[in-house]
Design a protein around this motif. Structure first.
Motif, short mmCIF file in Angstrom:
data_model
loop_
_atom_site.label_atom_id
_atom_site.label_comp_id
_atom_site.label_asym_id
_atom_site.label_seq_id
_atom_site.Cartn_x
_atom_site.Cartn_y
_atom_site.Cartn_z
N GLU A 1 -14.79 -5.86 13.41
CA GLU A 1 -13.56 -6.64 13.46
C GLU A 1 -13.75 -7.65 14.59
O GLU A 1 -13.83 -7.27 15.76
CB GLU A 1 -12.34 -5.75 13.73
CG GLU A 1 -12.06 -4.72 12.65
CD GLU A 1 -11.50 -5.34 11.38
OE1 GLU A 1 -11.18 -6.55 11.36
OE2 GLU A 1 -11.38 -4.60 10.40
N THR B 1 -11.67 -8.43 25.27
CA THR B 1 -10.59 -9.26 24.75
C THR B 1 -10.21 -8.70 23.40
O THR B 1 -11.08 -8.43 22.57
CB THR B 1 -11.04 -10.73 24.60
OG1 THR B 1 -11.49 -11.20 25.86
CG2 THR B 1 -9.91 -11.60 24.09
N TRP C 1 -11.94 -9.59 16.14
CA TRP C 1 -10.87 -9.79 17.11
C TRP C 1 -11.02 -8.86 18.32
O TRP C 1 -10.18 -8.87 19.22
CB TRP C 1 -9.49 -9.68 16.46
CG TRP C 1 -9.28 -8.55 15.50
CD1 TRP C 1 -9.51 -8.55 14.15
CD2 TRP C 1 -8.79 -7.25 15.81
NE1 TRP C 1 -9.20 -7.33 13.61
CE2 TRP C 1 -8.75 -6.50 14.62
CE3 TRP C 1 -8.39 -6.62 16.99
CZ2 TRP C 1 -8.32 -5.19 14.55
CZ3 TRP C 1 -7.95 -5.31 16.93
CH2 TRP C 1 -7.92 -4.62 15.72
N GLY D 1 -7.69 -9.55 20.20
CA GLY D 1 -6.72 -10.42 19.57
C GLY D 1 -7.28 -11.79 19.23
O GLY D 1 -8.38 -12.13 19.64
N PRO D 2 -6.50 -12.52 18.48
CA PRO D 2 -5.23 -12.07 17.93
C PRO D 2 -5.45 -10.98 16.88
O PRO D 2 -6.36 -11.08 16.05
CB PRO D 2 -4.62 -13.32 17.30
CG PRO D 2 -5.75 -14.29 17.14
CD PRO D 2 -6.81 -13.91 18.12
N VAL D 3 -4.60 -9.96 16.93
CA VAL D 3 -4.70 -8.83 16.00
C VAL D 3 -4.14 -9.31 14.66
O VAL D 3 -3.03 -9.84 14.60
CB VAL D 3 -3.91 -7.61 16.52
CG1 VAL D 3 -3.96 -6.47 15.52
CG2 VAL D 3 -4.45 -7.18 17.89
N PRO D 4 -4.90 -9.13 13.58
CA PRO D 4 -4.45 -9.63 12.28
C PRO D 4 -3.21 -8.89 11.76
O PRO D 4 -3.10 -7.67 11.90
CB PRO D 4 -5.65 -9.39 11.36
CG PRO D 4 -6.44 -8.33 12.02
CD PRO D 4 -6.19 -8.46 13.49
N ILE D 5 -2.29 -9.66 11.20
CA ILE D 5 -1.06 -9.07 10.64
C ILE D 5 -0.85 -9.45 9.18
O ILE D 5 0.12 -9.03 8.57
CB ILE D 5 0.17 -9.47 11.48
CG1 ILE D 5 0.29 -10.99 11.55
CG2 ILE D 5 0.09 -8.86 12.87
CD1 ILE D 5 1.58 -11.50 12.16
N TYR E 1 -7.62 1.66 15.91
CA TYR E 1 -6.18 1.39 15.92
C TYR E 1 -5.44 2.43 15.08
O TYR E 1 -6.00 3.03 14.17
CB TYR E 1 -5.84 -0.03 15.44
CG TYR E 1 -6.17 -0.30 13.99
CD1 TYR E 1 -5.26 -0.01 12.97
CD2 TYR E 1 -7.39 -0.86 13.63
CE1 TYR E 1 -5.56 -0.26 11.64
CE2 TYR E 1 -7.70 -1.12 12.31
CZ TYR E 1 -6.79 -0.82 11.33
OH TYR E 1 -7.09 -1.06 10.01
#
Length: 162
Positions: free
Chosen positions: A79, A100, A81, A102-106, A26
């Protein structure tokens, strides 16, 4: 093993082996106040020359399922996700990659532009094809647009495709 393909071959066309590497990663999202931010439909990394943060597959964690009809590799990434299943169907000249994200951590406050890329030794002069929602393939050429003279300002985003 990590569960990531290292080479492809097709016995129907002579079995030539093609080294390949798929990577996940990313870019940090652009978020400068008062300017066009990264978001839905806008892929804009924080820095124009930024290198992505790579997400590695976990060694020894992948699971392989094998039958006479198909071989599936379920790859586990550091990771959690990102999930991926790679299928090789007996007698077919292609592989399927199902993933798949997500959900992508924020919670860390960092927006993420998630990417996957394939690296090969194919000499294609920057020409390749992308899938158009499973309906058609679109011809692409790196750093080129067929309908106008491209002047690149977003060097990273300008060469990623949905």
């Amino acid at each position: 093993s990590t569960g990531v393909a290292r080479q492809l071959s097709n016995p129907q066309v002579g079995g030539q082996r093609l080294p390949i590497l798929q990577e996940w990663g990313y870019y940090k999202s652009y978020d400068k106040a008062g300017e066009q931010k990264s978001g839905a439909y806008i892929f804009r990394p924080k820095e124009s020359n930024e290198e992505p943060t790579m997400i590695s597959p976990m060694s020894g964690k992948s699971v392989v399922f094998h039958s006479d009809l198909v071989t599936e590799v379920h790859t586990v990434y550091e990771e959690h996700w990102i999930k991926q299943i790679t299928r090789v169907k007996s007698g077919e000249p292609y592989i399927e990659v199902e993933y798949t994200v997500g959900p992508v951590p924020i919670a860390d406050g960092i927006g993420k532009e998630v990417i996957t890329r394939f690296r090969t030794e194919i000499k294609n002069n920057g020409l390749f094809y992308t899938d158009s929602n499973g309906r058609d393939f679109m011809q692409r050429k790196r750093s080129y647009r067929p309908s106008w003279n491209l002047e690149e300002f977003e060097f990273v985003a300008g060469n990623y495709y949905p």
